[in-house]
Design a protein around this motif. Structure first.
Motif, PDB file in Angstrom:
ATOM      1  N   THR A   1      -0.821 -11.791   7.256  1.00  0.00           N
ATOM      2  CA  THR A   1      -2.074 -12.546   6.796  1.00  0.00           C
ATOM      3  C   THR A   1      -1.728 -13.845   6.226  1.00  0.00           C
ATOM      4  O   THR A   1      -0.795 -14.035   5.560  1.00  0.00           O
ATOM      5  CB  THR A   1      -2.673 -11.699   5.580  1.00  0.00           C
ATOM      6  OG1 THR A   1      -2.972 -10.230   6.517  1.00  0.00           O
ATOM      7  CG2 THR A   1      -4.015 -12.197   5.324  1.00  0.00           C
ATOM      8  N   ALA A   2      -2.449 -14.846   6.562  1.00  0.00           N
ATOM      9  CA  ALA A   2      -2.574 -16.221   5.945  1.00  0.00           C
ATOM     10  C   ALA A   2      -3.738 -16.401   5.167  1.00  0.00           C
ATOM     11  O   ALA A   2      -4.916 -16.226   5.763  1.00  0.00           O
ATOM     12  CB  ALA A   2      -2.202 -17.283   6.973  1.00  0.00           C
ATOM     13  N   VAL A   3      -3.633 -17.116   4.153  1.00  0.00           N
ATOM     14  CA  VAL A   3      -4.870 -17.371   3.372  1.00  0.00           C
ATOM     15  C   VAL A   3      -4.506 -18.748   2.980  1.00  0.00           C
ATOM     16  O   VAL A   3      -3.448 -19.332   2.363  1.00  0.00           O
ATOM     17  CB  VAL A   3      -5.160 -16.540   2.093  1.00  0.00           C
ATOM     18  CG1 VAL A   3      -6.558 -17.174   1.211  1.00  0.00           C
ATOM     19  CG2 VAL A   3      -5.393 -15.162   2.614  1.00  0.00           C
TER      20      VAL A   3
ATOM     21  N   ARG B   1      -9.541   5.648   5.759  1.00  0.00           N
ATOM     22  CA  ARG B   1      -8.465   4.703   6.336  1.00  0.00           C
ATOM     23  C   ARG B   1      -9.425   3.603   7.052  1.00  0.00           C
ATOM     24  O   ARG B   1      -8.886   3.146   8.388  1.00  0.00           O
ATOM     25  CB  ARG B   1      -7.423   4.957   6.988  1.00  0.00           C
ATOM     26  CG  ARG B   1      -6.599   6.101   6.182  1.00  0.00           C
ATOM     27  CD  ARG B   1      -6.145   5.582   5.008  1.00  0.00           C
ATOM     28  NE  ARG B   1      -5.064   4.479   5.242  1.00  0.00           N
ATOM     29  CZ  ARG B   1      -4.560   3.607   4.116  1.00  0.00           C
ATOM     30  NH1 ARG B   1      -5.236   4.032   2.882  1.00  0.00           N
ATOM     31  NH2 ARG B   1      -3.701   2.973   4.400  1.00  0.00           N
ATOM     32  N   GLN B   2     -10.638   3.093   6.824  1.00  0.00           N
ATOM     33  CA  GLN B   2     -11.306   2.485   7.778  1.00  0.00           C
ATOM     34  C   GLN B   2     -10.827   0.902   7.407  1.00  0.00           C
ATOM     35  O   GLN B   2     -10.221   0.574   6.469  1.00  0.00           O
ATOM     36  CB  GLN B   2     -12.661   2.463   7.070  1.00  0.00           C
ATOM     37  CG  GLN B   2     -13.233   3.848   7.079  1.00  0.00           C
ATOM     38  CD  GLN B   2     -13.534   4.549   8.820  1.00  0.00           C
ATOM     39  OE1 GLN B   2     -14.174   3.595   9.516  1.00  0.00           O
ATOM     40  NE2 GLN B   2     -13.073   5.594   8.799  1.00  0.00           N
ATOM     41  N   ARG B   3     -11.497   0.414   8.533  1.00  0.00           N
ATOM     42  CA  ARG B   3     -10.956  -1.256   8.525  1.00  0.00           C
ATOM     43  C   ARG B   3     -11.663  -1.888   7.289  1.00  0.00           C
ATOM     44  O   ARG B   3     -13.148  -1.513   7.064  1.00  0.00           O
ATOM     45  CB  ARG B   3     -11.484  -1.860   9.695  1.00  0.00           C
ATOM     46  CG  ARG B   3     -10.751  -1.416  11.210  1.00  0.00           C
ATOM     47  CD  ARG B   3      -9.353  -1.718  10.899  1.00  0.00           C
ATOM     48  NE  ARG B   3      -8.784  -1.534  12.272  1.00  0.00           N
ATOM     49  CZ  ARG B   3      -7.353  -1.437  12.598  1.00  0.00           C
ATOM     50  NH1 ARG B   3      -6.527  -1.957  11.665  1.00  0.00           N
ATOM     51  NH2 ARG B   3      -6.959  -1.443  13.509  1.00  0.00           N
ATOM     52  N   PHE B   4     -11.084  -2.911   6.409  1.00  0.00           N
ATOM     53  CA  PHE B   4     -11.691  -3.435   5.386  1.00  0.00           C
ATOM     54  C   PHE B   4     -13.028  -4.242   5.957  1.00  0.00           C
ATOM     55  O   PHE B   4     -13.997  -4.178   5.438  1.00  0.00           O
ATOM     56  CB  PHE B   4     -10.525  -4.375   5.111  1.00  0.00           C
ATOM     57  CG  PHE B   4     -11.284  -4.913   3.416  1.00  0.00           C
ATOM     58  CD1 PHE B   4     -11.473  -4.059   2.519  1.00  0.00           C
ATOM     59  CD2 PHE B   4     -11.395  -6.334   3.055  1.00  0.00           C
ATOM     60  CE1 PHE B   4     -11.783  -4.479   1.135  1.00  0.00           C
ATOM     61  CE2 PHE B   4     -11.678  -6.597   1.811  1.00  0.00           C
ATOM     62  CZ  PHE B   4     -11.831  -5.819   0.865  1.00  0.00           C
TER      63      PHE B   4
ATOM     64  N   TYR C   1      -9.070 -17.657   6.081  1.00  0.00           N
ATOM     65  CA  TYR C   1      -8.060 -16.524   6.214  1.00  0.00           C
ATOM     66  C   TYR C   1      -7.974 -16.045   7.473  1.00  0.00           C
ATOM     67  O   TYR C   1      -8.765 -16.231   8.408  1.00  0.00           O
ATOM     68  CB  TYR C   1      -8.574 -15.546   5.352  1.00  0.00           C
ATOM     69  CG  TYR C   1      -9.785 -14.998   5.607  1.00  0.00           C
ATOM     70  CD1 TYR C   1     -10.029 -13.876   6.633  1.00  0.00           C
ATOM     71  CD2 TYR C   1     -11.133 -15.579   5.310  1.00  0.00           C
ATOM     72  CE1 TYR C   1     -11.367 -13.318   6.829  1.00  0.00           C
ATOM     73  CE2 TYR C   1     -12.341 -15.012   5.511  1.00  0.00           C
ATOM     74  CZ  TYR C   1     -12.467 -13.743   6.494  1.00  0.00           C
ATOM     75  OH  TYR C   1     -13.681 -13.291   6.749  1.00  0.00           O
ATOM     76  N   THR C   2      -6.943 -15.300   8.135  1.00  0.00           N
ATOM     77  CA  THR C   2      -6.650 -14.659   9.154  1.00  0.00           C
ATOM     78  C   THR C   2      -7.346 -13.424   9.012  1.00  0.00           C
ATOM     79  O   THR C   2      -7.509 -12.734   8.085  1.00  0.00           O
ATOM     80  CB  THR C   2      -5.316 -14.888   9.699  1.00  0.00           C
ATOM     81  OG1 THR C   2      -4.461 -13.957   8.664  1.00  0.00           O
ATOM     82  CG2 THR C   2      -4.697 -16.222   9.941  1.00  0.00           C
ATOM     83  N   ASP C   3      -7.206 -12.547  10.236  1.00  0.00           N
ATOM     84  CA  ASP C   3      -7.812 -11.155  10.450  1.00  0.00           C
ATOM     85  C   ASP C   3      -7.124 -10.113   9.924  1.00  0.00           C
ATOM     86  O   ASP C   3      -7.410  -8.942  10.002  1.00  0.00           O
ATOM     87  CB  ASP C   3      -8.326 -10.979  11.870  1.00  0.00           C
ATOM     88  CG  ASP C   3      -7.074 -10.936  12.715  1.00  0.00           C
ATOM     89  OD1 ASP C   3      -6.165 -10.882  12.465  1.00  0.00           O
ATOM     90  OD2 ASP C   3      -7.624 -11.008  13.848  1.00  0.00           O
ATOM     91  N   GLY C   4      -5.786 -10.430   9.405  1.00  0.00           N
ATOM     92  CA  GLY C   4      -5.077  -9.561   8.634  1.00  0.00           C
ATOM     93  C   GLY C   4      -5.686  -8.822   7.719  1.00  0.00           C
ATOM     94  O   GLY C   4      -5.602  -7.610   7.322  1.00  0.00           O
ATOM     95  N   VAL C   5      -6.664  -9.543   7.048  1.00  0.00           N
ATOM     96  CA  VAL C   5      -7.326  -9.089   5.935  1.00  0.00           C
ATOM     97  C   VAL C   5      -8.283  -8.207   6.300  1.00  0.00           C
ATOM     98  O   VAL C   5      -8.630  -6.966   5.778  1.00  0.00           O
ATOM     99  CB  VAL C   5      -7.917 -10.150   4.985  1.00  0.00           C
ATOM    100  CG1 VAL C   5      -8.927  -9.531   3.653  1.00  0.00           C
ATOM    101  CG2 VAL C   5      -7.141 -11.209   4.641  1.00  0.00           C
TER     102      VAL C   5
END
Length: 381
Positions: A372-374, A330-333, A317-321
């Motif tokens: 995001t790519a998965v 609104r914290q980073r996942f 996966y890319t870091d868009g997730v």
């Protein structure tokens, strides 16, 4: 020069009209007569205000404005269309006020009429400009979507006996992103796979994405060693884009089919660690190391080996997730949350895993700020 009250009324820069409560015109100035082309005798005592309105304007006036005027005693800045004597239309802005007599009942309605032709023309220009912008926006979105599709495989090949699924999510329909992935067969029967993320967005990022994809595939054919492939891509990007500081993160692997699953040699350049969902219901990150690709003139990349058996699923996966914002603060996942999410999914096949990630991305809504790519490669049970 005549500055009398009568002259100021007759030749005011705006139209003036006085009517009885039933709308019958009792007084009108020369300015309004000149605009509409009527004589005073044709209007005073013979016509009502509603008679001067176009059909649509009259319907609006009688159903909305007249009741509002009766209740409030005034209306202001209403856009209407008047009919000229020759059958044309004359756009105006109308303001009216009700004057009462000594008994408190409505006596007359005084109306000021402003020439609305320039404003109408301006509104039409704005409307036209908005339609052009909307059309161009739609055309741009189609171009962006077409360009984005061209950077991804039209059909993701599936190695025999395995299950494959992928998903790409654009953060904005107006700007092409830089995430990419692919899975392809090599001449010796092994399979190459990669998933990466180019810095930036737009056409420049798309050019880097295209170069990265084709360089990775070509390098894998020349030397199917993941560390060597990333080293090759690093040199190409650095030489081509070192002045523009263009780079990417990427995971590249060579997959070998086995009787009960597959093994893969993997190298990474600054990318989030792959996830491995096990058939026993556990999940974890596969450790990888490596610098960003394209930043330094020379970088060392290291191969690691992972194995997947029946019921196991490899997830890239890319870091868009991880960079999506969520929760009240609104914290980073974050990476740990992604790992926990994968652990809850395990054991899950490739399709089910990607579907779960799609639902996760949907839940971020506006918090998903990056493309995001998965991609998941699984061994069926």
């Amino acid at each position: 020069m005549d500055d009398s009250a009568d002259d100021l009324f007759e030749h005011a820069p705006c139209g003036n009209l006085t009517s009885r409560p039933d709308g019958t015109i009792v007084k009108v100035n020369a300015t309004l007569l000149d605009w509409l082309g009527f004589t005073r005798d044709e209007l005073v005592g013979r016509r009502r205000l509603g008679d001067l309105l176009t059909v649509g304007a009259r319907l609006y006036y009688e159903t909305h404005l007249a009741p509002l005027l009766a209740m409030q005693g005034e209306i202001s800045g209403i856009s209407l269309d008047l009919r000229t004597k020759d059958g044309g239309t004359f756009p105006v802005l109308v303001s009216s006020i009700v004057r009462t007599g000594g008994d408190g009942r409505p006596d007359v309605v005084r109306t000021i009429v402003f020439d609305g032709r320039d404003r109408r023309a301006y509104e039409q220009e704005l409307l036209h400009a908005r339609r052009v912008a909307e059309n161009e926006g739609g055309r741009l979105r189609h171009l962006v979507a077409d360009l984005q599709r061209s950077l991804l495989p039209s059909v993701l090949q599936t190695p025999p006996g395995l299950e494959v699924a992928a998903h790409y999510r654009m953060a904005s329909v107006d700007e092409v992103g830089g995430d990419f992935y692919d899975l392809f067969r090599l001449n010796d029967g092994r399979w190459g796979f990669f998933l990466g993320d180019v810095s930036g967005k737009g056409v420049d990022a798309a050019a880097v994405t295209a170069l990265a994809r084709y360089t990775l595939r070509a390098a894998a054919v020349y030397d199917p060693d993941p560390a060597a492939v990333l080293n090759n891509l690093n040199q190409v990007l650095y030489q081509e884009y070192r002045q523009d500081a263009r780079y990417c993160t990427v995971v590249f692997g060579i997959l070998t089919l086995e009787d009960d699953g597959f093994s893969a040699v993997v190298a990474s350049g600054g990318h989030p660690e792959p996830l491995l969902l096990r058939a026993d219901g556990t999940a974890g990150r596969h450790p990888t190391k490596g610098r960003l690709v394209g930043v330094f003139p020379s970088s060392t990349y290291t191969n690691t080996v992972l194995t997947a058996r029946r019921g196991d699923t490899l997830v890239l996966y890319t870091d868009g997730v991880t960079e999506a914002r969520t929760g009240i603060g609104r914290q980073r996942f974050g990476v740990e949350a992604v790992t926990a999410f994968a652990n809850d999914l395990s054991p899950a096949g490739a399709a089910s895993t990607v579907d779960a990630f799609v639902d996760l991305l949907d839940g971020f809504a506006a918090g998903l700020e990056d493309d995001t790519a998965v991609m998941a490669i699984g061994v069926p049970k």
